[in-house]
Design an enzyme around this catalytic site. Sequence first.
Site, PDB file in Angstrom:
ATOM      1  N   GLU A  81      -1.337  -6.521  -0.544  1.00  0.00           N
ATOM      2  CA  GLU A  81      -1.040  -7.280   0.570  1.00  0.00           C
ATOM      3  C   GLU A  81      -0.906  -6.342   1.971  1.00  0.00           C
ATOM      4  O   GLU A  81      -0.307  -5.236   1.651  1.00  0.00           O
ATOM      5  CB  GLU A  81       0.358  -7.902   0.088  1.00  0.00           C
ATOM      6  CG  GLU A  81       0.641  -8.885   1.657  1.00  0.00           C
ATOM      7  CD  GLU A  81       2.058  -9.399   1.289  1.00  0.00           C
ATOM      8  OE1 GLU A  81       2.644  -9.340   0.332  1.00  0.00           O
ATOM      9  OE2 GLU A  81       2.683 -10.079   2.388  1.00  0.00           O
ATOM     10  N   ARG A 130       4.551  -1.389 -14.245  1.00  0.00           N
ATOM     11  CA  ARG A 130       4.671  -0.773 -12.968  1.00  0.00           C
ATOM     12  C   ARG A 130       4.983   0.421 -13.112  1.00  0.00           C
ATOM     13  O   ARG A 130       5.883   0.578 -14.016  1.00  0.00           O
ATOM     14  CB  ARG A 130       5.011  -1.673 -11.993  1.00  0.00           C
ATOM     15  CG  ARG A 130       6.848  -1.556 -11.916  1.00  0.00           C
ATOM     16  CD  ARG A 130       7.008  -2.734 -11.069  1.00  0.00           C
ATOM     17  NE  ARG A 130       7.070  -2.519  -9.431  1.00  0.00           N
ATOM     18  CZ  ARG A 130       6.388  -3.190  -8.650  1.00  0.00           C
ATOM     19  NH1 ARG A 130       5.638  -4.272  -9.118  1.00  0.00           N
ATOM     20  NH2 ARG A 130       6.208  -2.870  -7.434  1.00  0.00           N
ATOM     21  N   LYS A 142       7.561  -1.301  -0.797  1.00  0.00           N
ATOM     22  CA  LYS A 142       6.938  -1.194   0.678  1.00  0.00           C
ATOM     23  C   LYS A 142       8.091  -1.763   1.587  1.00  0.00           C
ATOM     24  O   LYS A 142       8.053  -1.038   2.692  1.00  0.00           O
ATOM     25  CB  LYS A 142       5.822  -2.181   0.760  1.00  0.00           C
ATOM     26  CG  LYS A 142       4.475  -1.426   0.268  1.00  0.00           C
ATOM     27  CD  LYS A 142       3.304  -2.257   0.595  1.00  0.00           C
ATOM     28  CE  LYS A 142       3.035  -3.352  -0.482  1.00  0.00           C
ATOM     29  NZ  LYS A 142       1.815  -4.228  -0.241  1.00  0.00           N
TER      30      LYS A 142
HETATM   31  P1  ATP Z   1       5.650  -3.445  -3.367  1.00  0.00           P
HETATM   32  O1  ATP Z   1       6.766  -4.085  -3.978  1.00  0.00           O
HETATM   33  O2  ATP Z   1       5.717  -2.027  -3.148  1.00  0.00           O
HETATM   34  O3  ATP Z   1       5.904  -3.978  -1.868  1.00  0.00           O
HETATM   35  P2  ATP Z   1       3.858  -5.090  -4.202  1.00  0.00           P
HETATM   36  O4  ATP Z   1       3.577  -5.292  -5.535  1.00  0.00           O
HETATM   37  O5  ATP Z   1       4.410  -6.165  -3.577  1.00  0.00           O
HETATM   38  O6  ATP Z   1       4.423  -3.783  -4.221  1.00  0.00           O
HETATM   39  P3  ATP Z   1       0.878  -5.481  -3.618  1.00  0.00           P
HETATM   40  O7  ATP Z   1       0.275  -4.990  -2.201  1.00  0.00           O
HETATM   41  O8  ATP Z   1       1.221  -6.863  -3.535  1.00  0.00           O
HETATM   42  O9  ATP Z   1       2.268  -4.690  -3.424  1.00  0.00           O
HETATM   43  O10 ATP Z   1       0.504  -4.771  -4.777  1.00  0.00           O
HETATM   44  C1  ATP Z   1      -1.207  -4.730  -5.027  1.00  0.00           C
HETATM   45  C2  ATP Z   1      -1.196  -4.266  -6.451  1.00  0.00           C
HETATM   46  O11 ATP Z   1      -0.885  -3.170  -6.754  1.00  0.00           O
HETATM   47  C3  ATP Z   1      -0.726  -5.121  -7.229  1.00  0.00           C
HETATM   48  O12 ATP Z   1      -1.824  -5.645  -8.255  1.00  0.00           O
HETATM   49  C4  ATP Z   1       0.351  -4.754  -7.959  1.00  0.00           C
HETATM   50  O13 ATP Z   1       0.652  -5.120  -9.300  1.00  0.00           O
HETATM   51  C5  ATP Z   1       0.179  -3.264  -7.920  1.00  0.00           C
HETATM   52  N1  ATP Z   1       1.136  -2.215  -7.833  1.00  0.00           N
HETATM   53  C6  ATP Z   1       2.152  -2.349  -6.680  1.00  0.00           C
HETATM   54  N2  ATP Z   1       3.343  -1.534  -7.038  1.00  0.00           N
HETATM   55  C7  ATP Z   1       2.706  -1.059  -8.213  1.00  0.00           C
HETATM   56  C8  ATP Z   1       3.601   0.132  -9.172  1.00  0.00           C
HETATM   57  N3  ATP Z   1       4.866   0.458  -8.593  1.00  0.00           N
HETATM   58  N4  ATP Z   1       2.791   0.381 -10.028  1.00  0.00           N
HETATM   59  C9  ATP Z   1       1.811  -0.169 -10.449  1.00  0.00           C
HETATM   60  N5  ATP Z   1       1.090  -1.023  -9.934  1.00  0.00           N
HETATM   61  C10 ATP Z   1       1.859  -1.475  -8.603  1.00  0.00           C
HETATM   62 MG    MG Z   2       3.594  -7.959  -2.906  1.00  0.00          MG
END
Ligand code: ATP
Ligand code: MG
Length: 787
Positions: free
Chosen positions: A36, A272, A282
Amino acid sequence: MSTNPPKPAHFLAERITADLAAGKNGGQVVTRFPPEPNGYLHIGHSKSICLNFGLAQAFHGRCHLRMDDTNPSAEEVEYVQSIERDVRWLGFDWAGGADGNTPNATYYASDFFQGMYDYAEELIRRGLAYVDSLSRDELRQLRGSFDEPGRESPHRNRGVAENLDLFRRMKAGEFDEGSCVLRARIDMAHPNVLMRDPLLYRIKKAHHHRTGDAWCIYPMYDFAHPLEDAFEGITHSICTLEFESNRELYDWVLDAVPERWNPRPRQYEFARLALGYTVMSKRKLLQLVTGGDVDGWDDPRMPTIAGYARRGVRPEAIRAFADMIGVARNNSLVDIGKLEHCIRADLEPITPRALCVLRPLKLVLTDWPADRAEMLRAPWFPDDPSQGARELPFGRELFIDREDFALEPPPGWHRLAPAHEVRLRHGYVVRCIDVVRDGEGDVTEVHCTHDPQSKGGATADGRKVKGTLHWVSAAHAVPVKVRLYDRLFTVEQPDASDDYRHHLNPESLVEVNAVAEPALGKVDVGTRWQFERLGWFYADPVVGRPDALVFNRVIPLRDSWAKATGAVDAAASRPVRTRVPEVNSERRSEKAAGKTRTDLRAERRAEVPELAKDYERFQRDWGLPEEHADLLTADVELARYFAETVAAGAPAKAAANWAVNELLRAVKERPLAELPLAPTVFSALVVKVDGGELGASAGKQALAHLCTSGGTLDAALRTLGLERPQDGAALDSALDAVIADKAVEVSRYRAGEAKLLGVILGAAMQRTKGAFDGKAVKERLVGKLTG
Ligand code: ATP
Ligand code: MG
């Protein structure tokens, strides 16, 4: 990068191999990385990037880059650009567009808004969706809970025509935000709460970074994501474990619309990445940026990809780290030492060595003529002089590092001190004969004599000189700025609870005016060096200029953050520096200025008598170690939760171990009050693991599941396939399969190669997913192998 790397060995690669063997998806493998665009990518994302792009490469498929931009409020073009830049920096290319093959064509979820909308109307026509006009609170109340079914909304049985009309008016902007939503019509009594008529669309009158004001209704993640995957022809949709319960809804959406998808995407989950001494969400990273705790998203202390790049880490190191940690299905906190190891291992063979003095102290060779300079030749790579050398001027006045001189050296000091001898790297052996001090008694100059027969370091009479110091000739020294970056947080789990900003390391950036050997004054920005005895450094390409170099410390030579005593109090322990004691004591007292979490907990206990009582009681009556009693009385709620866990039957010490090491981690994700895990259920889990009925790793899996999905322990174990069969039949059949699988090792073991037991046992543990106690598996396996 090679186009045909070896296939990774993890459950997702196995899944794909099996799908290909079964002829699924017409032999295609299409993955995607769907961030995102509401922030910069972090090291957690790089795990997902390496996984998705890596699988596509290994299986000759493709991996899409998709901006998951269904939420207009937080998304920005700057983030889109940074994401593309960072994925490319990591070494991956993508393809996309209408033919799926246009290089670097990025997909946007928002490009599919019309298609999603059309399917939403179709669901209404099929009686599978309805417009609900309840308020958000009413919706929540009707949803029920983990132990209680939901109740139907009075609008659930609106007719198709009315629903279509309302939905179109939602789209036309006739209604206010929050006044109505589109919901799927599934089952309000469904055991999976997410399936209780989930929201599909909500009204949001916000400007979107790509579609502008064309839409005022936006699809929810659970509706949009499967459709994005399907529209793009994704075969394997890989996400993190929190989405495990969403899989059922993912499948429902794809099956509810009329399209027969080919390929039909499937969702798979993996753990994760959580990394010690960092925060990863983020939202929190954005707070650090906007709160001015760091200097932007690409501050070298940030765990963002841009931050690592700016610090001087190479993509090779990040990819090696992703390989090292692998991919599995149980969440765990990865030791940041692993990442640091990968960074060092990557830089070690490629960086030339040079000399730089961070905090200069003058050293005068009283027996060296003032006008004499000697040019020493020093190889860039001491292990391989064929890679070239530079001239290193040596003279009467030199600089050494303040930390390398002690007036009153502690025992075992191998650096300089009165009457001590040391070797100066590439130069001579010198002996300290005197010091000059200022009015405050601080040493301002060290006077030495040199041994003229020790050039290059060896003494003519064979006497041993233990220490070797780095140095720079004062007459030739080049002033440079050096930024000493360190971990951003002082504790391993800064967001375990409370305010993570409290744990910011006040010394995460120390800037010093250093002096470098003359050859370093001429290097290009963007180059990497090993400063001898100090670490790896990167000539900053943004603020540094060729005539005013700034070196970022990528990483010190060795880990100076070794853990205190095991990991008992990982959340609160202060890092213990194992460096040789610093001579300079002001720096140490500065360090003590910030209060630690331990201090704060002690303060709170002084204020809240109930906590103080529990703190005593947990140690006295239940025999908990002080650190555990301390952590578990961080607040009243936690202390009560723990007491109830013990009251429900769990042995106190084991319960404390699980609470400190596992539960506190879960509490980091959401507050204890919102955790759908009752103390009685937690207690039951501890009892099972402690009694050897459930393996530790299975216990952790179950706990993670319970913390997100709630329910009873038995239900969780059933869902995860971790039930412990009464008769051991499942263990037997798993072990038989392993014995068949490892036939070669088994026969060698039976022929006397005892050490192969480890290999076979490892395979058995893997196959049983930790569902059984390790000791039990071993006993039974040995029984089978020898019986
Ligand atoms: P955050 O919680 O840091 O905002 P998010 O999951 O909301 O992370 P996205 O931009 O939606 O962030 O994530 C994009 C991709 O990266 C998704 O497929 C998510 O599963 C993966 N991802 C995000 N954080 C991690 C992590 N800590 N380890 C592995 N994969 C991750
Ligand atoms: Mg997200």
